[in-house]
Design a protein around this motif. Structure first.
Motif, mmCIF file in Angstrom:
data_model
loop_
_atom_site.group_PDB
_atom_site.id
_atom_site.type_symbol
_atom_site.label_atom_id
_atom_site.label_comp_id
_atom_site.label_asym_id
_atom_site.label_seq_id
_atom_site.Cartn_x
_atom_site.Cartn_y
_atom_site.Cartn_z
ATOM 1 N N SER A 59 0.837 -1.194 0.000
ATOM 2 C CA SER A 59 0.000 0.000 0.000
ATOM 3 C C SER A 59 0.873 1.245 0.000
ATOM 4 O O SER A 59 2.058 1.186 0.309
ATOM 5 N N ASP A 60 0.256 2.363 -0.356
ATOM 6 C CA ASP A 60 0.969 3.638 -0.367
ATOM 7 C C ASP A 60 0.003 4.736 0.056
ATOM 8 O O ASP A 60 -1.173 4.734 -0.351
ATOM 9 N N LEU A 61 0.472 5.641 0.881
ATOM 10 C CA LEU A 61 -0.329 6.781 1.334
ATOM 11 C C LEU A 61 0.489 8.036 1.105
ATOM 12 O O LEU A 61 1.533 8.223 1.738
ATOM 13 N N VAL A 62 0.048 8.891 0.204
ATOM 14 C CA VAL A 62 0.837 10.050 -0.215
ATOM 15 C C VAL A 62 -0.033 11.302 -0.248
ATOM 16 O O VAL A 62 -1.164 11.273 -0.749
ATOM 17 N N LEU A 63 0.510 12.400 0.265
ATOM 18 C CA LEU A 63 -0.118 13.712 0.166
ATOM 19 C C LEU A 63 0.673 14.541 -0.832
ATOM 20 O O LEU A 63 1.890 14.694 -0.699
ATOM 21 N N ILE A 64 -0.024 15.076 -1.833
ATOM 22 C CA ILE A 64 0.620 15.818 -2.913
ATOM 23 C C ILE A 64 0.095 17.245 -2.916
ATOM 24 O O ILE A 64 -1.118 17.481 -2.857
ATOM 25 N N PHE A 103 -5.599 24.830 14.024
ATOM 26 C CA PHE A 103 -5.297 24.262 12.715
ATOM 27 C C PHE A 103 -3.840 24.491 12.289
ATOM 28 O O PHE A 103 -3.462 24.154 11.170
ATOM 29 N N ALA A 104 -3.035 25.049 13.175
ATOM 30 C CA ALA A 104 -1.645 25.369 12.811
ATOM 31 C C ALA A 104 -0.864 24.144 12.308
ATOM 32 O O ALA A 104 -0.132 24.234 11.311
ATOM 33 N N PRO A 105 -0.972 22.975 12.968
ATOM 34 C CA PRO A 105 -0.245 21.811 12.447
ATOM 35 C C PRO A 105 -0.673 21.421 11.035
ATOM 36 O O PRO A 105 0.160 21.046 10.204
ATOM 37 N N ILE A 106 -1.983 21.506 10.761
ATOM 38 C CA ILE A 106 -2.477 21.164 9.424
ATOM 39 C C ILE A 106 -1.977 22.172 8.398
ATOM 40 O O ILE A 106 -1.592 21.810 7.272
ATOM 41 N N GLN A 107 -1.952 23.431 8.781
ATOM 42 C CA GLN A 107 -1.438 24.459 7.872
ATOM 43 C C GLN A 107 0.032 24.186 7.535
ATOM 44 O O GLN A 107 0.464 24.324 6.388
ATOM 45 N N HIS A 108 0.795 23.760 8.528
ATOM 46 C CA HIS A 108 2.208 23.432 8.305
ATOM 47 C C HIS A 108 2.331 22.190 7.415
ATOM 48 O O HIS A 108 3.216 22.118 6.556
ATOM 49 N N LEU A 109 1.441 21.225 7.610
ATOM 50 C CA LEU A 109 1.428 20.035 6.756
ATOM 51 C C LEU A 109 1.217 20.418 5.300
ATOM 52 O O LEU A 109 1.936 19.949 4.406
ATOM 53 N N PHE A 110 0.254 21.282 5.053
ATOM 54 C CA PHE A 110 -0.027 21.724 3.690
ATOM 55 C C PHE A 110 1.162 22.484 3.096
ATOM 56 O O PHE A 110 1.448 22.376 1.905
ATOM 57 N N ALA A 111 1.868 23.222 3.937
ATOM 58 C CA ALA A 111 3.019 23.983 3.459
ATOM 59 C C ALA A 111 4.145 23.065 3.005
ATOM 60 O O ALA A 111 4.956 23.432 2.147
ATOM 61 N N ARG A 112 4.220 21.863 3.565
ATOM 62 C CA ARG A 112 5.268 20.896 3.202
ATOM 63 C C ARG A 112 4.856 20.015 2.028
ATOM 64 O O ARG A 112 5.701 19.315 1.449
ATOM 65 N N GLU A 161 9.788 12.838 2.767
ATOM 66 C CA GLU A 161 9.624 13.844 1.716
ATOM 67 C C GLU A 161 10.173 13.265 0.421
ATOM 68 O O GLU A 161 11.340 12.893 0.340
ATOM 69 N N LEU A 162 9.341 13.178 -0.605
ATOM 70 C CA LEU A 162 9.730 12.511 -1.842
ATOM 71 C C LEU A 162 10.639 13.366 -2.709
ATOM 72 O O LEU A 162 11.458 12.834 -3.477
ATOM 73 N N ASN A 163 10.525 14.668 -2.627
ATOM 74 C CA ASN A 163 11.386 15.579 -3.380
ATOM 75 C C ASN A 163 12.078 16.527 -2.415
ATOM 76 O O ASN A 163 11.547 16.837 -1.349
ATOM 77 N N ASP A 164 13.236 17.004 -2.795
ATOM 78 C CA ASP A 164 13.952 17.934 -1.919
ATOM 79 C C ASP A 164 13.843 19.379 -2.391
ATOM 80 O O ASP A 164 14.491 20.270 -1.859
ATOM 81 N N GLN A 165 13.009 19.595 -3.428
ATOM 82 C CA GLN A 165 12.809 20.953 -3.930
ATOM 83 C C GLN A 165 11.436 21.064 -4.582
ATOM 84 O O GLN A 165 10.734 20.067 -4.752
ATOM 85 N N ASP A 166 11.078 22.281 -4.943
ATOM 86 C CA ASP A 166 9.795 22.531 -5.591
ATOM 87 C C ASP A 166 9.794 21.899 -6.978
ATOM 88 O O ASP A 166 10.662 22.186 -7.800
#
Length: 280
Positions: A59-64, A103-112, A161-166
């Motif tokens: 299985s795989d669980l990924v946030l993009i 919601f600060a932790p979620i906001q930080h999650l989205f930023a990453r 983190e799958l990528n190290d840059q944008d």
């Protein structure tokens, strides 16, 4: 088969889209302005997010994050699988994320999320159960479940983190190469002696120019990518009661010792140990 922009329309009466796509026979190299949470359950598959390419097991669980090019996670799967996808805009809660301290932790999650985040361990197990439950809930309860899922992901240490840059679409807009043609060639010929000259010609590049392009896009040489693809396919075959030598030659390797060595290098265990562990 150029990169495509997906138009995401939330489900009626909801601020997000929850669905179960099935596209394994379709190469869908795409992007969209929305965030995407993907759960796919399969014996093995390919993970291609931005410039990151690897395989997953079971299985795989990924946030993009928004506008990150990615391939559908079920591409090329030849066994039974299940997939749940959630897509939502950054402002799906209006301004609540920015103005609600809780919601600060979620906001930080989205930023990453622009790097693509892969979750494992207990985090993946817990979120998998909640995603399954969501499908049978009413809209408001689904939203509460979704917020709880994001909070779990935001606080998790079981993340890569799958990528190290944008790697957002702005880096790909001028790319006229048809990635679909490259994948199609590899998928059709990985069990043979692949010819980089043929695939370079199919996308109208000289061999030297293609090799530079491919390395820049995937951070792998064409040969390394084909070998990774072969190993990914071999995992499925090893779980189909085939011997290791049968699998070795079926995916295009001419040397059993080299297959064993490369499998161990990429997977972290030899084919025999892999077969014994997952066949159970």
């Amino acid at each position: 088969m150029k990169i495509q922009k997906e138009v995401v329309i939330p489900d009626p009466g909801k601020s997000f889209k929850l669905f179960q796509p099935s596209l394994r026979n379709y190469f869908y190299w795409h992007y969209h302005p929305e965030y995407e949470l993907v759960l796919v359950e399969a014996s093995t598959g390919i993970r291609h997010v931005g410039q990151h390419i690897s395989s997953y097991m079971e299985s795989d669980l990924v946030l993009i994050g928004p506008n990150i090019p990615h391939l559908n996670f079920d591409y090329g799967i030849e066994t039974e699988y299940k997939q749940i996808v959630i897509q939502l805009k950054e402002n799906f809660l209006g301004d609540a994320l920015q103005h609600t301290p809780e919601f600060a932790p979620i906001q930080h999650l989205f930023a990453r999320a622009y790097k693509g985040l892969s979750f494992t361990g207990e985090t993946k197990k817990t979120v998998t159960e909640k995603l399954r439950e969501m499908q049978n809930l009413k809209h408001f309860d689904q939203l509460l479940h979704l917020l709880e899922i994001f909070q779990i992901l935001a606080l998790s240490q079981e993340v890569t983190e799958l990528n190290d840059q944008d790697t957002s679409i702005k880096l790909f807009l001028n790319d006229k190469i048809r990635m679909g043609a490259i994948y199609k060639y590899i998928h059709s010929h990985y069990h043979e002696a692949t010819d980089v000259n043929v695939v370079a010609s199919s996308v109208n590049l000289s061999t030297a120019a293609f090799c530079r392009y491919f390395k820049k896009q995937t951070r792998m040489t064409f040969t390394d990518f084909v070998n990774h693809y072969r190993i990914t396919q071999s995992k499925t075959l090893l779980l189909q009661e085939k011997s290791i030598s049968e699998v070795c030659f079926e995916v295009g390797f001419e040397s059993l010792s080299y297959f064993n060595k490369l499998f161990n290098k990429i997977v972290g265990e030899n084919p025999s140990a892999f077969k014994k562990r997952y066949s159970k």
